[in-house]
Motif scaffolding. Sequence first.
Motif, PDB file in Angstrom:
ATOM      1  N   GLU A 108       0.829  -1.209   0.000  1.00 46.23           N
ATOM      2  CA  GLU A 108       0.000   0.000   0.000  1.00 46.23           C
ATOM      3  C   GLU A 108       0.863   1.259   0.000  1.00 46.23           C
ATOM      4  OE1 GLU A 108      -3.678   2.091   0.013  1.00 46.23           O
ATOM      5  OE2 GLU A 108      -3.140   0.035  -0.475  1.00 46.23           O
ATOM      6  N   ARG A 109       1.930   1.260   0.780  1.00 44.03           N
ATOM      7  CA  ARG A 109       2.811   2.430   0.824  1.00 44.03           C
ATOM      8  C   ARG A 109       3.474   2.673  -0.524  1.00 44.03           C
ATOM      9  NH1 ARG A 109       6.988   1.666   4.986  1.00 44.03           N
ATOM     10  NH2 ARG A 109       7.323   3.896   4.923  1.00 44.03           N
ATOM     11  N   LYS A 110       3.879   1.602  -1.210  1.00 41.76           N
ATOM     12  CA  LYS A 110       4.467   1.750  -2.545  1.00 41.76           C
ATOM     13  C   LYS A 110       3.440   2.291  -3.524  1.00 41.76           C
ATOM     14  CE  LYS A 110       8.007  -1.820  -2.125  1.00 41.76           C
ATOM     15  NZ  LYS A 110       8.455  -3.147  -2.558  1.00 41.76           N
ATOM     16  N   SER A 111       2.219   1.787  -3.440  1.00 42.00           N
ATOM     17  CA  SER A 111       1.152   2.253  -4.322  1.00 42.00           C
ATOM     18  C   SER A 111       0.848   3.732  -4.083  1.00 42.00           C
ATOM     19  CB  SER A 111      -0.110   1.418  -4.099  1.00 42.00           C
ATOM     20  OG  SER A 111      -1.197   1.951  -4.802  1.00 42.00           O
ATOM     21  N   LEU A 112       0.789   4.132  -2.816  1.00 43.07           N
ATOM     22  CA  LEU A 112       0.509   5.536  -2.492  1.00 43.07           C
ATOM     23  C   LEU A 112       1.645   6.443  -2.944  1.00 43.07           C
ATOM     24  CD1 LEU A 112      -1.079   5.044   1.028  1.00 43.07           C
ATOM     25  CD2 LEU A 112      -2.244   5.853  -1.036  1.00 43.07           C
ATOM     26  N   ALA A 113       2.883   5.989  -2.820  1.00 38.52           N
ATOM     27  CA  ALA A 113       4.021   6.788  -3.296  1.00 38.52           C
ATOM     28  C   ALA A 113       3.943   6.965  -4.810  1.00 38.52           C
ATOM     29  CB  ALA A 113       5.334   6.128  -2.902  1.00 38.52           C
ATOM     30  N   SER A 114       3.545   5.917  -5.508  1.00 36.40           N
ATOM     31  CA  SER A 114       3.387   5.989  -6.961  1.00 36.40           C
ATOM     32  C   SER A 114       2.267   6.959  -7.334  1.00 36.40           C
ATOM     33  CB  SER A 114       3.096   4.597  -7.518  1.00 36.40           C
ATOM     34  OG  SER A 114       2.783   4.662  -8.881  1.00 36.40           O
ATOM     35  N   GLN A 115       1.150   6.875  -6.612  1.00 36.03           N
ATOM     36  CA  GLN A 115       0.029   7.792  -6.878  1.00 36.03           C
ATOM     37  C   GLN A 115       0.429   9.239  -6.610  1.00 36.03           C
ATOM     38  OE1 GLN A 115      -3.662   6.682  -4.923  1.00 36.03           O
ATOM     39  NE2 GLN A 115      -3.154   4.516  -5.162  1.00 36.03           N
ATOM     40  N   ARG A 116       1.153   9.451  -5.507  1.00 38.42           N
ATOM     41  CA  ARG A 116       1.583  10.812  -5.163  1.00 38.42           C
ATOM     42  C   ARG A 116       2.498  11.374  -6.237  1.00 38.42           C
ATOM     43  NH1 ARG A 116       2.970   9.826  -0.009  1.00 38.42           N
ATOM     44  NH2 ARG A 116       5.146   9.516  -0.535  1.00 38.42           N
ATOM     45  N   LYS A 117       3.413  10.554  -6.755  1.00 41.50           N
ATOM     46  CA  LYS A 117       4.313  10.993  -7.830  1.00 41.50           C
ATOM     47  C   LYS A 117       3.514  11.311  -9.090  1.00 41.50           C
ATOM     48  CE  LYS A 117       8.285   9.603 -10.625  1.00 41.50           C
ATOM     49  NZ  LYS A 117       7.859  10.438 -11.699  1.00 41.50           N
ATOM     50  N   GLN A 118       2.546  10.459  -9.411  1.00 42.53           N
ATOM     51  CA  GLN A 118       1.734  10.676 -10.609  1.00 42.53           C
ATOM     52  C   GLN A 118       0.946  11.987 -10.499  1.00 42.53           C
ATOM     53  OE1 GLN A 118      -1.295   7.695 -11.216  1.00 42.53           O
ATOM     54  NE2 GLN A 118      -1.472   8.171 -13.386  1.00 42.53           N
ATOM     55  N   ILE A 119       0.361  12.258  -9.330  1.00 40.03           N
ATOM     56  CA  ILE A 119      -0.389  13.501  -9.150  1.00 40.03           C
ATOM     57  C   ILE A 119       0.541  14.700  -9.214  1.00 40.03           C
ATOM     58  CG2 ILE A 119      -1.792  14.827  -7.526  1.00 40.03           C
ATOM     59  CD1 ILE A 119      -2.983  12.127  -6.599  1.00 40.03           C
ATOM     60  N   ASN A 120       1.735  14.597  -8.614  1.00 34.45           N
ATOM     61  CA  ASN A 120       2.700  15.697  -8.692  1.00 34.45           C
ATOM     62  C   ASN A 120       3.103  15.969 -10.141  1.00 34.45           C
ATOM     63  OD1 ASN A 120       2.930  16.540  -6.029  1.00 34.45           O
ATOM     64  ND2 ASN A 120       4.450  14.983  -5.553  1.00 34.45           N
ATOM     65  N   ASP A 121       3.280  14.903 -10.927  1.00 38.73           N
ATOM     66  CA  ASP A 121       3.606  15.075 -12.342  1.00 38.73           C
ATOM     67  C   ASP A 121       2.463  15.768 -13.091  1.00 38.73           C
ATOM     68  OD1 ASP A 121       6.023  13.827 -11.841  1.00 38.73           O
ATOM     69  OD2 ASP A 121       5.429  11.901 -12.732  1.00 38.73           O
ATOM     70  N   LEU A 122       1.230  15.380 -12.785  1.00 38.57           N
ATOM     71  CA  LEU A 122       0.076  16.014 -13.425  1.00 38.57           C
ATOM     72  C   LEU A 122      -0.035  17.487 -13.038  1.00 38.57           C
ATOM     73  CD1 LEU A 122      -2.571  13.167 -13.027  1.00 38.57           C
ATOM     74  CD2 LEU A 122      -1.561  13.982 -15.167  1.00 38.57           C
ATOM     75  N   ILE A 123       0.234  17.795 -11.777  1.00 45.53           N
ATOM     76  CA  ILE A 123       0.198  19.192 -11.324  1.00 45.53           C
ATOM     77  C   ILE A 123       1.269  19.995 -12.041  1.00 45.53           C
ATOM     78  CG2 ILE A 123       0.654  20.699  -9.343  1.00 45.53           C
ATOM     79  CD1 ILE A 123      -0.764  18.574  -7.602  1.00 45.53           C
ATOM     80  N   ALA A 124       2.475  19.441 -12.130  1.00 39.78           N
ATOM     81  CA  ALA A 124       3.567  20.140 -12.816  1.00 39.78           C
ATOM     82  C   ALA A 124       3.230  20.362 -14.287  1.00 39.78           C
ATOM     83  CB  ALA A 124       4.861  19.353 -12.680  1.00 39.78           C
ATOM     84  N   LYS A 125       2.625  19.371 -14.910  1.00 39.49           N
ATOM     85  CA  LYS A 125       2.240  19.503 -16.320  1.00 39.49           C
ATOM     86  C   LYS A 125       1.151  20.553 -16.490  1.00 39.49           C
ATOM     87  CE  LYS A 125       0.682  16.821 -20.282  1.00 39.49           C
ATOM     88  NZ  LYS A 125       0.276  15.494 -20.771  1.00 39.49           N
ATOM     89  N   ALA A 126       0.174  20.563 -15.582  1.00 38.46           N
ATOM     90  CA  ALA A 126      -0.919  21.536 -15.675  1.00 38.46           C
ATOM     91  C   ALA A 126      -0.407  22.958 -15.476  1.00 38.46           C
ATOM     92  CB  ALA A 126      -1.999  21.220 -14.649  1.00 38.46           C
ATOM     93  N   GLU A 127       0.581  23.132 -14.615  1.00 33.64           N
ATOM     94  CA  GLU A 127       1.090  24.466 -14.323  1.00 33.64           C
ATOM     95  C   GLU A 127       1.862  25.073 -15.478  1.00 33.64           C
ATOM     96  OE1 GLU A 127       3.156  23.955 -10.609  1.00 33.64           O
ATOM     97  OE2 GLU A 127       1.322  24.308  -9.453  1.00 33.64           O
ATOM     98  N   THR A 128       2.224  24.279 -16.481  1.00 36.01           N
ATOM     99  CA  THR A 128       2.948  24.830 -17.619  1.00 36.01           C
ATOM    100  C   THR A 128       2.008  25.532 -18.586  1.00 36.01           C
ATOM    101  OG1 THR A 128       2.773  22.773 -18.876  1.00 36.01           O
ATOM    102  CG2 THR A 128       4.737  23.058 -17.495  1.00 36.01           C
ATOM    103  N   GLY A 129       0.734  25.240 -18.534  1.00 36.47           N
ATOM    104  CA  GLY A 129      -0.229  25.840 -19.455  1.00 36.47           C
ATOM    105  C   GLY A 129      -0.756  27.162 -18.936  1.00 36.47           C
ATOM    106  N   ALA A 130      -1.563  27.819 -19.779  1.00 37.38           N
ATOM    107  CA  ALA A 130      -2.176  29.087 -19.389  1.00 37.38           C
ATOM    108  C   ALA A 130      -3.180  28.839 -18.276  1.00 37.38           C
ATOM    109  CB  ALA A 130      -2.874  29.710 -20.600  1.00 37.38           C
ATOM    110  N   GLY A 131      -3.055  29.581 -17.193  1.00 40.68           N
ATOM    111  CA  GLY A 131      -3.940  29.403 -16.048  1.00 40.68           C
ATOM    112  C   GLY A 131      -3.715  28.077 -15.354  1.00 40.68           C
ATOM    113  N   GLY A 132      -2.546  27.524 -15.515  1.00 40.64           N
ATOM    114  CA  GLY A 132      -2.250  26.194 -15.024  1.00 40.64           C
ATOM    115  C   GLY A 132      -2.326  26.045 -13.523  1.00 40.64           C
ATOM    116  N   ALA A 133      -1.925  27.064 -12.781  1.00 45.76           N
ATOM    117  CA  ALA A 133      -1.970  26.964 -11.323  1.00 45.76           C
ATOM    118  C   ALA A 133      -3.403  26.780 -10.844  1.00 45.76           C
ATOM    119  CB  ALA A 133      -1.349  28.198 -10.696  1.00 45.76           C
TER     120      ALA A 133
END
Length: 140
Positions: free
Chosen positions: A58-83
């Motif tokens: 479960e801890r490995k799965s949650l770490a993977s999910q957290r990384k995936q969400i952080n990547d999505l946030i970083a990707k969204a922030e590159t666009g207009a109005g991304g924040a």
Amino acid sequence: MTERPHLSQVPNRAFLAGALLLSVALGGCAGLGDSAVSAAFVDPARYDLYDCQQLETERKSLASQRKQINDLIAKAETGAGGAVVAEVAYRNSYISVQAQSKLADEVWARNKCDRPSAEAMPAPPPMGARAPLRSGSAVY
């Protein structure tokens, strides 16, 4: 005679007051992920019946999910109005995964999972016992 504000200034003041109120309200939510309030996003007894192996998975799965969400946030922030998009689209998921991860870590520590337990270690074979023959191990 006293001067009254021009009618075009009244909506501007109302807009500024509303924008200020909104920014204060959203700013208060920004720190929610690391506070005690984030515990409301997860059941406190969720991992009580997990053994160390289940907790590790479960801890490995949650770490993977957290990384995936952080990547999505970083990707969204590159666009207009991304924040704004990142906050609206991913913030609740991030807070939930963060709270689950914190709870899993607490249960991991409480169960002393960092040390191998007697249950996790395979029992040694009894003295004088022979290992069972496996298929294909016999010589013909």
